[in-house]
Design a protein around this motif. Structure first.
Motif: not given
Length: 211
Positions: A36-47, A112-120
Motif C-alpha cells: 500500500x505504501x508504494x501505491x501511495x508513493x505512486x499517487x504522490x508522484x502523480x500530484x 522502494x517508496x522513492x522508486x514508486x514515487x519516481x514511476x508515478x
C-alpha cells in the motif's frame, strides 16, 4: 470565476480522472507486488507532476511546447518509450514467472517508496496530454482578469485533489485484495495484461498529435 465555472471544470476533470489510463494501471501493478505504501508513493508522484504541468501552463511554457513541433515530439517520444519500457518489463516478468504463492508474504517491498514515487511522477510528467488538457481548459473556464493566475492554480488543485482521492481509493481497494492478487498464477496473468496495456498506451502516446 464563479461557482458554475468551477463546477463545470470539476465535471470535466472528474471524467478525465476516472477514465482508464496509465495511472490506474500503474497502481494496479504496484500495490500487489510492493504494498500500500508504494501505491501511495505512486499517487504522490502523480500530484507533483500535475502541479508542474499546471505551473508550466500558468507561466505559458506549455504554449511553447504545444506550438513547437520539435519540443512536442521530443516529450511525446520520451513519454511513449517510458510507458513501453514499463510494459515490456511487465511482460518479461510474466513470461519468466516466479515462485510466489498465495501464502507468501514478502519480507520487504520489491519496489522502494522513492522508486514508486519516481514511476508515478514520470508516468505523468512525460505525458504531454496533461499539458494539453490544462491549455484547453484554462481559456474556457478562467475569465481574463487580474486574478487569472490564482484561478488557474485553483483549477489545478481541484484536479489534483480528485486524482488523490480516486487513486488513493484504488490503492486501498487493491491492498484489500492482496491475498488474491499475490498468487503466482494471478501475478503472471495480471503482469501480462498490464504489460500489454502499458505498451498500448505508449503506442497511443507516440501517435498523439498536438492540436
Amino acid at each position: 470565476m464563479d461557482f458554475a465555472q468551477i463546477a463545470s471544470f470539476s465535471l470535466v476533470a472528474l471524467l478525465l480522472v476516472v477514465s482508464p489510463g496509465p495511472n490506474g494501471v500503474l497502481i494496479a501493478k504496484t500495490v500487489p507486488t510492493s504494498g500500500r505504501a508504494a501505491g501511495f508513493a505512486n499517487v504522490a508522484g502523480f500530484l507533483v507532476a500535475f502541479y508542474i504541468h499546471g505551473a508550466l501552463s500558468i507561466l505559458g511554457l506549455s504554449v511553447i511546447l504545444m506550438q513547437s513541433a520539435q519540443a512536442f515530439l521530443l516529450v511525446k517520444i520520451i513519454g511513449a518509450l517510458y510507458l513501453i519500457w514499463i510494459g515490456v518489463k511487465a511482460l518479461l516478468s510474466a513470461w519468466q514467472g516466479d515462485n510466489t504463492t498465495r501464502s507468501t508474504v514478502p519480507t520487504k517491498p520489491k519496489r522502494s517508496l522513492s522508486k514508486a514515487f519516481v514511476e508515478g511522477f514520470l508516468t505523468n510528467a512525460l505525458n504531454p496530454k496533461v499539458s494539453m488538457f490544462y491549455m484547453a481548459a484554462f481559456p474556457q473556464f478562467i475569465p481574463v482578469e487580474e486574478g487569472a493566475m490564482m484561478n488557474a492554480l485553483l483549477l489545478v488543485s481541484i484536479h489534483s485533489l480528485m486524482n488523490m482521492i480516486w487513486f488513493a481509493s484504488l490503492v486501498i481497494l487493491f491492498s484489500r485484495l492482496v491475498a488474491t492478487v499475490r498468487s503466482g498464477w494471478f501475478q503472471r496473468v495480471f503482469k501480462g495484461i498490464t504489460g500489454a496495456i502499458f505498451i498500448g498506451f505508449g503506442v497511443k502516446l507516440a501517435t498523439l498529435k498536438a492540436n
